[in-house]
Scaffold this motif. Structure first.
Motif, PDB file in Angstrom:
ATOM      1  N   THR A 214      34.513  36.981  47.770  1.00 41.89           N
ATOM      2  CA  THR A 214      34.970  38.356  47.578  1.00 41.89           C
ATOM      3  C   THR A 214      33.843  39.297  47.990  1.00 41.89           C
TER       4      THR A 214
ATOM      5  N   TRP B  20      40.633  30.116  42.404  1.00 43.18           N
ATOM      6  CA  TRP B  20      39.660  31.200  42.523  1.00 43.18           C
ATOM      7  C   TRP B  20      39.446  31.551  43.993  1.00 43.18           C
ATOM      8  N   GLU B  21      39.409  32.834  44.302  1.00 43.68           N
ATOM      9  CA  GLU B  21      39.132  33.284  45.660  1.00 43.68           C
ATOM     10  C   GLU B  21      37.711  32.839  46.024  1.00 43.68           C
TER      11      GLU B  21
END
Length: 282
Positions: free
Chosen positions: A54, A50-51
């Motif tokens: 963001t 998962w980033e």
């Protein structure tokens, strides 16, 4: 602590994989420090990819696996809009862990919220900024819930068996707010005993979030035209929070936490509504 009942570590972020005897594993800083004699599997979400962060016009979405070190670094990221002055809260919140770099690089935002301890600084930060959780549920379902409502008491929250925090969304309007931060502990490197964060949104709404001194966050909101005087703010705090609503342990007894909550609340009010800011009745 020992965890000698674990038979498997399963890399997954699917709530359908959850069964009795399982626990979700992110940083594991609390899980491994407390230990367990009943868990049989750890469901490892650290390899989800998962980033961590963001940034959009709507605000900032933090993955549940975003580490404290990554949150700390974000405060100076040039990608942040300059109008988002509430990002100044990120580093004081991280410093409130009073932890080593090893903890900062392992402990996660989602884990701090899911542990749901009164002293959790990410709980305080996210509650104060009206952050909402995206929670994954078994059966492919998902739901959203404000962090301030998700926490229900000391080590208690609204997660049902198998549910998993996926991300935390901090809205842009809260990030653009003017803020003030106060924290106290009984000693210089002690666990948080009181943490209050105030903010004034671009539309003038004043929100004071009380945490650390209480088992769960409490929020007080005052619209334009109804800003409190110091005396009125103290009365509001006293009306909403009885002496028994304050947390009580070795890191701070109830009378001290109550007294410091009232004091810091007035300090925040005076800072946010100084001579250069919106006027209040004194």
């Amino acid at each position: 602590m020992d965890m000698n009942t674990i038979s498997a570590m399963v890399p997954t972020t699917d709530p359908n994989d959850f069964r009795d005897g399982d626990a979700w594993l992110a940083g594991g800083t609390v899980l491994f420090s407390y230990g367990s004699h009943s868990l049989s599997r750890l469901l490892d979400i650290t390899a989800a990819g998962w980033e961590p962060v963001t940034i959009t016009e709507a605000g900032i979405e933090f993955a549940a696996t975003c580490t404290i070190a990554q949150l700390y670094a974000l405060a100076q990221d040039p990608a942040l809009p300059t109008a988002w002055s509430a990002a100044d809260l990120f580093r004081p919140a991280c410093d409130s862990f009073v932890a080593s770099f090893k903890i900062w690089n392992l402990s996660t935002m989602g884990g701090n919220i899911a542990t749901s301890l009164p002293a959790g600084p990410i709980i305080s930060l996210c509650s104060a900024l009206d952050a909402r959780l995206l929670i994954l549920s078994p059966g492919g379902k998902q739901r959203h819930e404000p962090v301030a409502e998700f926490i229900q008491g000391e080590a208690k929250n609204s997660l049902a068996p198998g549910e998993l925090i996926r991300s935390i969304l901090v809205p842009a309007h809260a990030l653009a707010a003017k803020t003030a931060f106060r924290r106290l502990s009984l000693n210089n490197l002690g666990r948080t005993g009181v943490m209050l964060i105030g903010r004034v949104d671009p539309d003038g709404l004043f929100t004071l979030t009380v945490s650390g001194s209480t088992p769960r966050p409490h929020q007080f909101r005052f619209p334009v035209g109804d800003y409190p005087s110091p005396a009125k703010l103290v009365n509001c705090l006293e009306e909403r929070l009885s002496p028994d609503d304050y947390h009580d342990d070795i890191h701070g007894r109830q009378p001290w936490r109550r007294a410091m909550t009232l004091r810091l609340g007035v300090e925040i009010l005076n800072e946010l509504f100084s001579a250069s800011g919106p006027g209040i009745e004194r």
